[in-house]
Design an enzyme around this catalytic site. Structure first.
Site, PDB file in Angstrom:
ATOM      1  N   CYS A  84       0.841  -1.204   0.000  1.00  0.00           N
ATOM      2  CA  CYS A  84       0.000   0.000   0.000  1.00  0.00           C
ATOM      3  C   CYS A  84       0.877   1.256   0.000  1.00  0.00           C
ATOM      4  CB  CYS A  84      -0.894   0.018   1.230  1.00  0.00           C
ATOM      5  SG  CYS A  84      -1.764   1.597   1.428  1.00  0.00           S
ATOM      6  N   ILE A  85       0.603   2.138  -0.918  1.00  0.00           N
ATOM      7  CA  ILE A  85       1.488   3.303  -1.088  1.00  0.00           C
ATOM      8  C   ILE A  85       1.500   4.207   0.141  1.00  0.00           C
ATOM      9  CG2 ILE A  85      -0.311   4.666  -2.290  1.00  0.00           C
ATOM     10  CD1 ILE A  85       2.053   5.780  -4.020  1.00  0.00           C
TER      11      ILE A  85
END
Lengths: 138, 94, 116, 138, 94, 116
Positions: A84-85
């Site tokens: 997840c960024i």
């Protein structure tokens, strides 16, 4: 033996290696699922779990190297591994393009992991027949 | 294995507040799978109510040295854990 | 006197206990007085016959058995926590001292450090 | 006002930024200690705390950047910041020489943090008048 | 401030097992400083025994919105937290 | 039906609750049904008047107040946990539904995800 029901899984890992058992439990589960004929659509790393995607982890040679084992498993089985960024950027996990955007001195995502948004998790929730979470223990 | 309503996968030690929450949420027709630190629940004798179907992940039981204290649970390997997630209508990872 | 490392987290599911052991051994290696107190779910570090191959981690049982040899002054286990987890001298690593009152053990040391 | 007793502190941080409050609590404490005339001998990062030394952390611009704030505080006050080598290598925090030794693709220690052994903590325990721990919250 | 035997610094929420351990270990002459999630102990009313000297870190109290529930504790800033560590013979971070 | 995100960790001291909120908002943004259940120490996320400047974190109070507007279907709070922490409708963000039985709320949803 009953009729065989084949599932496709999204696995979400929120516990970090060398802090929790989550990555090792999830890997053993994923291998057993593949061996039984099921599909793993996607592995999504969230929260502390993003550390599993580090290319710089260097555990002692007599300990398991979970990031290396996970990345080889993903490559061998052509499974998408997504960090997840938002979780990753805060915690110092960046790819080439984020390195440039934030003018950072290096990048440290291990192939074949990629960085992407929570939309990947949403898609997993919508399309996989099973979504399993592997959390930290404390 | 027969069909399961909800498979509760618990990985927390008995001291963790989520352990008690999990045990409270189990209903008839549900199954409890203890993994990681949660297998220690089997060593406490007192925390598990009677009448629920309990499995425990064998590698975690062996690692904690409590294979002699697992009368309340059936030991399973990862292949059986996968099969439990297939049989269950719903899986909750506590 | 000296340092007391307190381990109240269960083995293998978290790393904190393992790293607290490293701290204790490091003090001992520098000839500094150090003892270990296991309490809560942490007493399960002291159980005999830990077979960790299946979870891909090294067992710490040998390290604990050798702690006194390597200069750790004492291994204390909270008696209440041991009773809760069915731990008795027969199924524990050797050399453990049962502490009926861990608060008292804490008071006897000048420097207290928890496992994470 | 009683007689002033000046202390020298070793601060040990075992909680990670963006997972625990430990780095932010420790920084506010350290600033207050310096402001009161005390000395901070050394900050030792252990366990999850080593992530505070990452040069690649990139939190959103409207959030505090704890690694950056800590490294500036250490530099401004000439305080030694040490990440435990065993904790760091497992978790993917490496300096230039460890990068070479383990043939890793990059290094990611933020200056002025250095990587060293538990001996630094032992020395702190022996020589500082106060050793304080800042742990994670779960 | 007078001299303190042991300063107990607690940062865990009341549900955390280390919170109860800490409260059990406090002796006459000791002081308890609540920081981070531990300030929530003040909102539970029931977990704190009478007769111990309790401080709570003001920024953490304000962040949790519980400034009205802190009758049992004196609110302190970081300067006062430093001073507490100076006055104490021994500091334990739970 | 739909997804229930369960938050049982206290605000600010750990990040897990904050990241679980992000997950809920993300589902809502993709028009997927999602609700939030706060329980244990997690109910403290719902308290009014959180002033977080002093700890250098952003308050989530506004996000929670806007959750229903942004498509989150319900904010449930475990009634027992609220009672323990002195939380009543007057000192909580608006729009919270008290759940006398959180196990029942969990049963009503097909997909359950905890905050870390």
């Amino acid at each position: 033996m009953a009729t065989i029901s084949l599932q496709n899984y999204t696995l979400v890992i929120t516990g970090a290696p060398y802090s929790s058992q989550a990555p090792q439990t999830a890997l053993s589960f994923a291998k057993a699922a593949i061996a039984a004929g099921h599909t793993v659509d996607r592995v999504f790393l969230y929260g502390e779990g993003v550390h599993l995607a580090s290319s710089l982890s260097a555990p002692p040679s007599d300990e398991h190297h979970w990031a290396d084992q996970w990345s080889r498993f993903l490559s061998d089985n052509a499974i998408s591994g997504v960090a997840c960024i938002a979780s990753a950027l805060r915690r110092g996990l960046v790819n080439d393009s984020e390195q440039k955007r934030y003018e950072l001195p290096a990048n440290n995502i291990r192939e074949p992991f990629i960085i992407a948004g929570l939309g990947e998790w949403v898609e997993g929730s919508m399309t996989s027949s099973r979504v399993l979470y592997f959390h930290g223990g404390d | 294995m027969t069909e399961i309503d909800t498979l509760h996968i618990l990985n927390k030690a008995p001291e963790h507040p989520r352990s008690a929450e999990c045990l409270r949420a189990i209903e008839p027709g549900d199954v409890l799978l203890l993994i990681e630190s949660a297998v220690l629940t089997l060593a406490t004798c007192s925390d598990l109510q009677a009448g629920i179907t309990i499995y425990a992940l064998a590698p975690d039981v062996l690692a904690r040295g409590i294979a002699h204290s697992t009368a309340e649970a059936s030991l399973v390997d990862f292949a059986a854990m996968v099969e439990l997630t297939v049989q269950a209508q719903k899986v909750i990872s506590w | 006197m000296g340092t007391l490392m307190v381990i109240d987290q269960p083995p293998y599911g978290t790393w904190a206990g393992r790293e607290a052991l490293d701290m204790a051994f490091s003090l001992a290696a520098f000839d500094q007085p150090v003892a270990l107190l296991f309490t809560g779910a942490g007493v399960n570090w002291l159980r005999k016959s830990q077979e960790t191959t299946g979870i891909g981690q090294k067992s710490v049982e040998k390290n604990l058995s050798a702690a006194l040899i390597f200069g750790v002054e004492a291994l204390y286990a909270d008696a209440t926590a041991c009773a809760r987890y069915g731990l008795v001298p027969d199924n524990m690593v050797t050399g453990v001292a049962m502490a009926e009152n861990s608060a008292e053990v804490i008071r006897q040391h000048s420097h207290i450090a928890f496992a994470g």
